[in-house]
Design a protein around this motif. Structure first.
Motif, PDB file in Angstrom:
ATOM      1  N   ILE A 113       0.802  -1.211   0.000  1.00 34.64           N
ATOM      2  CA  ILE A 113       0.000   0.000   0.000  1.00 34.64           C
ATOM      3  C   ILE A 113       0.840   1.268   0.000  1.00 34.64           C
ATOM      4  O   ILE A 113       0.318   2.363   0.048  1.00 34.64           O
ATOM      5  N   GLN A 114       2.152   1.136   0.000  1.00 31.08           N
ATOM      6  CA  GLN A 114       2.911   2.374   0.074  1.00 31.08           C
ATOM      7  C   GLN A 114       2.935   3.067  -1.282  1.00 31.08           C
ATOM      8  O   GLN A 114       2.772   2.468  -2.337  1.00 31.08           O
ATOM      9  N   GLY A 115       3.153   4.368  -1.237  1.00 34.01           N
ATOM     10  CA  GLY A 115       3.216   5.119  -2.485  1.00 34.01           C
ATOM     11  C   GLY A 115       4.625   5.021  -3.034  1.00 34.01           C
ATOM     12  O   GLY A 115       5.299   4.015  -2.863  1.00 34.01           O
ATOM     13  N   ILE A 142      -0.274   7.712   6.188  1.00 39.53           N
ATOM     14  CA  ILE A 142       0.675   6.645   5.929  1.00 39.53           C
ATOM     15  C   ILE A 142       2.067   7.173   6.216  1.00 39.53           C
ATOM     16  O   ILE A 142       2.463   8.213   5.679  1.00 39.53           O
TER      17      ILE A 142
END
Lengths: 252, 605, 507
Positions: free
Chosen positions: A6-8, A71
């Motif tokens: 889910i990280q950018g 996040i």
């Protein structure tokens, strides 16, 4: 399940999306959306009560936000215990009132978390602590108790304590507001060195000089909203929003 | 009358350095109402002292009832031929005291001014006694001479050491002053004719005009020697052993001493060595090795949540062992059940030691020591006593009072801290349960709780399980005192700033680490003075065991001695003695707590 | 606002064993289950054990003759267990009330003595406090009991001239009793109090306006005193007050039972609903998401449960409750009608001196004086002296807690010493004193239970006897708990009331 998915982009250290936070009736944060990149130094400005501190405290979950997404270093802040644990050891925080532990020595203040959270052996933790105290310029005070130190020294110990966890991000919540004028410089110097060393930093402060000199970007908050974002140059010389102009005219 | 509070006021005129005459004028006769107050209440004081002395020294008082029954009052029916065990116990405590005084560097010094004033006050008190006591003129003369000697010594110190500002200079270590004071008391046993009273085979022996029996004065002398000797020894070893280690060992010994001294030295368990060799030792080894291996694995850093889930599973298993035993589904040795509970608790804290090999091995070593000590104690407690007793228990009299007080404090402290944490926690159910418990216990008198535990508790126990009277009493006291203790600790917890919690969270401490390293140390430091107050309360309240049928010192003084044919109805003497004993202990504790309070106050700045 | 278009993340729900909220609640529910299990287990054991011993639990003993004699009280040969416990309660309350009154007075004086600049008075205070609070209360009670038991035998010339009589049978002092005309005189006093308040306000206003000292306190006391004296003689003119109460009595007795039941249940529901609505309102955020913490849900849940319980009590558990309320309140007004009615002409108070009588072989105290038995006296002296020592320290601490600057400020304003004490020091000191003082009152009440050691028939002693006699120790324990909790509540309500008043003064 992996948190990596889910990280950018890797260089986004902090991502906030539509973050809302209420204290009872009072809405402290209104749809905060912002991204802070790796090694970026961000200064958050704003009148008192504008939600600066609340925002920064949401980022290491001292306060829980109620809506939206935060996040940090690829880890979403939810109720997941593992994530909370991870964030806490990745994000260092320095408080306005230092909040050192008064009942243990300076050295123990700095080594406590590495020993018990990072599980470093005592010798390694103490060695690292001494390096850090050297770095913040007070190696000779290690055996003293916090109460025996001046405010500026205490705040530098607090920085060393946060750095001892080897964080990837440092949050500063008005680190110089409780200090006498002559001690502000020694703390700001340490912060400046830290910024030059490539630490990702988010600083709530009223020190305009520091903001102008060190910040990559400045966020201006009012009533829980981000009013204006820009480089120091843009911000101090050519602000677009009226509210920013008013604020700057009051404090400069 | 050399009450220390008096000194404070009398040593105050330092600032003004007034003459005695001015001082008296200022404090007693400054104006007309003041003078009237002085005269009226002075007369009242003299009248009261005369009354008390008249009561105490009256020919009708039968103090020999107390003197004869001293051993009964102190240790009830402890077998005379085994009495050396009592002295051994006391000796161990003396040695621990001496070593601790040395290890904690009891470095206070008493100024000569204070000593001289104390001695002079004693002299003045003796003179007052000589004037007011209803005694013969000849003995009055004796007391006057004693008073004069004291006054002369005091004046000698005052003028002999007089420095520049008209007051004596110099000081002496408080420890040595106390040792000297005790030495005088012990010496008086050898020289002053207190008289010798005893029951010898049911016959009352009363010899006035000689010193006390050898079986009294010799042990007390030895106790004094042990105290002083261990202090000197402690001072010597201070140079060779780091003080941190000595202190840790001493704290451990203090904690273990009540258990070892009571259940092993005083109780003299009759060990079944065959059983120990065949069952107890293998069992202990099994737990040391098996548990050690398990804990070594559980403290592996990479284990993560799996370790916690395993630990919780273990805890459920440990608890279920008790449930199963209650319902008779299956059973195992009590010792095994307790060990499993200990293992589960150790497993729960294991992640905190998940670090390098050395830390993990140290954790396992701690586990081994815990198992070794607890198994040994359980075996000792479960072995029958070899003592031939006259009473229901081997403890009685003042030693029972002390035992109940010490055990209650030791057991109720952790429980009270847990309750306080529960009451201040953010978990509603835990908070409601703890608050409900604390408030309902605090709402009712102690005596009803004690009745509950001695009368009603047996009804709640499953068949075949019985609880010894003493165990029921200590359980009741512990549960009662824990509720009060929790309130004191709660006060301390509330004084810990919110910011301290935030700072601990921010550096990533877990809740238990935060509680153990940051919150509790600060909270307990603040609550030390009220906790000492609570300890005094517990000590005073142990007198209530007399009501529910245990033979403590009060019960013996109130109903056993007055029932002896020689001393029929002699009650007031014994009760006065009990009052004095309680007073001495409670008063010195409260003095100590006040000093602590001042020191804590200083620390806060 | 955002400069970089951040990718839209979807929320990830963690597995339950890592969810902070779930873990917290699971842990608590586990603990609750453990406690409930332990209680259930213990109570089932108790049931089995009681059945095995042929003892039934329950409260039927309250209406059965326990066959015991009590040493003293309003009824020394109670006909039922309930009556016996009632006698014990009355004795406890008597002891506690007298104890609180005298301990407060004595403690106040000793506390002030400890602050005295006079050395003798100061030292006497210190010795009193240090001695008495460091000797256990039980030891003191037994010692006083032993000393009293050694007093001389009762004779006709014991004591001081029939004012105070003491002997090994106890103490007897003059008794002040409420006489015939008391209640009508009370009506007078209520009017007097209103008048006094009016006088106080008037005089204070006068002072505020003119700046002169108008002595409002003395004025109001004077008015009250005048009413007391006049009322002593002419109180019978208020005989008609009785008729009002009579009217109320008739009205109440005509209310049908069902109506009251319905009203009570509706009241419970309305109260609960109202409370929940107010609560929800206070938690609402403008964002619409009424974010209730688990704590809040718990409270709402309990409010609902409370209302349900109330209805359950009204209709099922105690169906007679409403008729009991109707009957007892109409009884109450009946009594009031009688007390306030016409034809009561005596004075409000009377005094009887103690006397010694000799009905048989031995002398004993006659009924006229206020006689304290030996047990009562021992416990009374014990709790009074012991508690007074603690109260003295509280009083001293409270006065010392007033900052020195306050007194200096008052002096520099030119206030008189008495005025400074009344208006500056006392209000501030009282604020510090009240809470621990209430605590001491509670302790005193609980400490009266030590009466069992000297055989005074307080609630605990009676309960213990009744319990042993009938085997209903468990039920007796429940009654003890209820009684002492009720006492605690009463005292803390009273203390809180004063505290609230003090806070108003502070403003």
């Amino acid at each position: 399940m992996s948190t990596e998915k889910i990280q950018g982009t890797r260089s986004d250290m902090i991502v906030c999306e539509n973050v809302d936070k209420w204290f009872g009736d009072f809405q402290a944060l209104k749809g905060i959306t912002a991204t802070i990149a790796e090694k970026e130094v961000v200064v958050v400005l704003g009148p008192s009560g504008s939600g600066k501190s609340t925002w920064i405290r949401c980022i290491n979950r001292l306060e829980a936000h109620q809506k939206g997404t935060i996040i940090v270093d690829g880890v979403e802040l939810t109720n997941d215990l593992r994530n909370i644990e991870k964030i806490r050891s990745e994000v260092g925080m320095v408080f306005q009132q230092f909040n050192l532990f008064p009942h243990i020595t300076v050295l123990d203040n700095v080594t406590l978390a590495p020993k018990w959270v990072r599980k470093l052996p005592r010798a390694a933790a103490e060695e690292r602590a001494k390096e850090l105290l050297e770095m913040v310029g007070i190696p000779e005070q290690a055996a003293k108790y916090p109460g025996q130190l001046s405010g500026g020294q205490q705040q530098r110990v607090a920085i060393a304590r946060a750095l001892a966890m080897e964080p990837r991000i440092m949050l500063f919540d008005e680190p110089t507001s409780a200090l006498d004028p002559e001690m502000i410089k020694e703390v700001l110097d340490v912060m400046r060195d830290l910024a030059l060393g490539g630490m990702t930093m988010m600083v709530v402060t009223h020190e305009m000089g520091f903001a102008r000199e060190v910040a990559d970007r400045i966020f201006f908050l009012e009533s829980g909203e981000i009013v204006e974002v820009g480089t120091p140059e843009h911000f101090f010389t050519n602000p677009t929003e009226d509210r920013t102009k008013l604020f700057l005219s009051q404090i400069l | 009358m050399n009450e220390p509070t008096m000194i404070k006021v009398e040593s105050r005129p330092e600032e003004t350095s007034s003459t005695p005459r001015e001082w008296i004028r200022k404090n007693l006769f400054s104006n007309i109402p003041n003078t009237i107050l002085t005269i009226v209440f002075g007369a009242f004081t003299i009248y009261a002292i005369r009354g008390v002395l008249g009561f105490v020294l009256s020919g009708e008082r039968r103090w020999e009832a107390v003197a004869t029954n001293m051993r009964l009052l102190m240790a009830q029916g402890y077998p005379a031929n085994q009495f050396v065990r009592v002295w051994f116990t006391l000796g161990c405590l003396m040695a621990l005291t001496g070593l601790s005084l040395a290890a904690w560097k009891a470095s206070g010094r008493l100024p000569a001014t204070k000593i001289s004033i104390w001695i002079m006050n004693t002299g003045a008190g003796l003179a007052l006694f000589a004037v007011l006591a209803p005694i013969s003129a000849a003995s009055k003369l004796g007391w006057v001479i004693a008073a004069a000697i004291f006054l002369l010594i005091g004046l000698g110190i005052w003028f002999g050491l007089r420095g520049e500002n008209k007051r004596p200079t110099g000081s002496m270590p408080t420890v040595w002053f106390s040792f000297g004071f005790l030495a005088i008391l012990v010496l008086s046993l050898w020289t002053v004719p207190y008289g010798h009273y005893a029951f010898v085979e049911g016959e009352l022996i009363a010899e006035t005009g000689r010193t006390v029996a050898m079986s009294t004065k010799l042990p007390f002398t030895v106790m004094w020697l042990i105290l002083v000797g261990s202090y000197l020894f402690g001072v010597r070893i201070r140079e060779y052993i780091p003080s941190g280690r000595t202190k840790a060992v001493l704290v451990g010994l203090w904690f273990l001493s009540p258990f070892i001294l009571n259940w092993i030295v005083l109780r003299d368990p009759d060990f079944d060595y065959a059983h120990i060799a065949s069952t107890d030792i293998p069992l202990a080894l099994l737990f040391i090795i098996g548990g050690g291996v398990a804990l070594y694995i559980l403290s592996k850093p990479s284990l993560g949540e799996v370790g916690r889930i395993l630990a919780i599973g273990l805890l459920f298993f440990a608890v279920f062992n008790w449930i199963g035993a209650f319902f008779g589904w299956y059973s195992m040795l009590q010792k095994v059940r307790i060990s499993f509970v200990l293992l589960a608790l150790a497993a729960l804290i294991a992640p905190n030691f998940a670090s390098d090999r050395k830390t993990r091995l140290r954790f396992v070593a701690g586990w081994s020591a815990l198992i070794a000590i607890s198994h040994w104690l359980i075996t000792a407690v479960n072995s029958p006593s070899t003592l031939e007793l006259q009473g229901p228990t081997y403890l009685g009299g003042f030693s029972l009072t002390l035992f109940v007080a010490v055990l209650t404090l030791l057991l109720s402290f952790p429980l009270g801290v847990l309750l306080a944490l529960g009451r201040t926690s953010t978990m509603p159910i835990a908070r409601v349960l703890c608050t409900g418990y604390i408030e309902s216990i605090r709402g009712v008198p102690l005596i009803t709780i004690l009745f509950f535990f001695s009368n009603i508790l047996p009804l709640f126990l499953p068949e075949g399980m019985e609880i010894a009277e003493l165990a029921a009493i200590v359980t009741g006291y512990t549960l009662f005192s824990a509720a009060y203790l929790a309130e004191n600790v709660r006060g301390g917890l509330q004084s810990v700033m919110r910011e301290q919690y935030e700072a601990s969270d921010a550096i990533g401490l877990t809740t238990s680490q935060r509680t153990g390293f940051i919150v509790l140390p600060q909270a307990l430091r603040v609550s030390i003075p009220p906790l000492v107050g609570q300890a005094i309360g517990v000590f005073k309240e142990t007198s209530l065991v007399a009501i529910i049928g245990a033979y403590d010192i009060l019960r013996i003084a109130n109903s056993v001695v007055p029932a002896q044919t020689e001393f029929l109805g002699v009650k007031r003497e014994g009760l006065l003695l009990v009052s004095v004993i309680y007073f001495i202990v409670a008063f010195s504790m409260s003095k100590y707590s006040r000093r602590l309070e001042e020191r804590v106050g200083l620390g806060e700045r | 606002m955002s400069e970089t278009s951040s990718p839209s993340y979807h929320h990830q729900k963690p597995p339950f064993y890592r969810d902070a909220t779930v873990v917290k609640w699971l842990f608590q529910l586990g603990a609750l289950a453990l406690v409930i299990f332990a209680l259930w287990f213990l109570s089932s054991q108790a049931r089995d054990n009681l059945a095995a011993r042929d003892i039934s639990t329950g409260f039927d003993f309250l209406s059965i003759d326990p066959g015991i004699n009590l040493s003293e009280g309003i009824d020394t040969r109670p006909a039922t267990g309930g009556r016996a416990l009632w006698v014990g309660m009355v004795n406890t309350i008597r002891l506690a009330t007298a104890g609180i009154l005298f301990a407060t007075i004595l403690g106040l004086f000793v506390g002030l003595a400890r602050l005295s600049k006079n050395l003798v008075v100061n030292k006497l205070g210190s010795v009193f406090v240090e001695t008495l609070r460091n000797i256990p209360l039980l030891v003191q009670i037994l010692l006083y009991g032993a000393i009293l038991a050694n007093l001389g035998d009762l004779q006709f010339d014991s004591g001081w001239d029939n004012w105070v009589i003491w002997s090994n049978k106890g103490l007897s002092v003059p008794r002040v009793f409420i006489a015939d005309g008391f209640y009508q005189w009370v009506v007078f006093m209520i009017i007097g109090a209103i008048a006094a308040r009016w006088a106080y306000n008037r005089r204070s206003r006068l002072r505020d306006e003119t700046g002169q000292d108008a002595y409002p306190g003395f004025a109001s006391l004077g008015v009250l005193g005048a009413f007391a004296v006049i009322g002593w003689f002419i109180h019978p003119i208020f005989g008609w007050v009785g008729n009002i109460f009579g009217g109320i009595e008739d009205g109440i007795s005509k209310i049908p039972e069902e109506a009251l039941q319905a009203v009570l249940s509706i009241l419970a529901v309305v109260l609960a609903v109202n409370w929940i609505r107010g609560f929800l309102k206070s938690r609402r955020t403008p964002g619409g998401s009424a974010h209730l913490t688990d704590d809040d849900k718990f409270r709402i849940f309990f409010a609902g449960i409370g209302a349900g319980l109330a209805i359950l009590v009204v209709y099922v558990v105690w169906p007679g409750l409403s008729s009991w309320i109707i009957n007892s309140s109409s009884d109450l007004f009946g009594v009031l009608e009688d007390k306030f009615g016409n034809g009561r002409t005596g004075g409000p108070f009377g005094v009887d001196r103690p006397e010694v009588v000799k009905p048989g072989k031995f002398e004993k105290y006659g009924p006229s004086g206020l006689t304290m038995s030996l047990g009562f006296a021992a416990v009374f002296f014990g709790v009074v002296l012991y508690t007074a020592a603690f109260i003295a320290e509280i009083v001293r601490g409270g006065i010392l807690a007033v900052p020195k600057g306050q007194i200096e400020a008052a002096n520099s304003l030119g206030m008189k010493r008495s005025a400074a004490l009344r208006t500056v020091i006392l209000p501030q000191a009282l604020r510090v004193i009240m809470p621990p003082l209430g605590n001491q009152y509670l302790n005193l009440t609980k400490n009266t239970s030590l009466a069992i050691a000297v055989g005074f028939s307080d609630l605990v002693q009676v309960g213990q006897t009744v319990g042993n006699q009938t085997g209903k120790n468990l039920s007796v324990f429940a009654i003890w708990m209820l009684f002492y909790l009720a006492c605690s509540l009463t005292i803390s309500v009273a203390v809180n009331f004063f505290n609230v008043r003090l806070k108003i003064v502070e403003r």
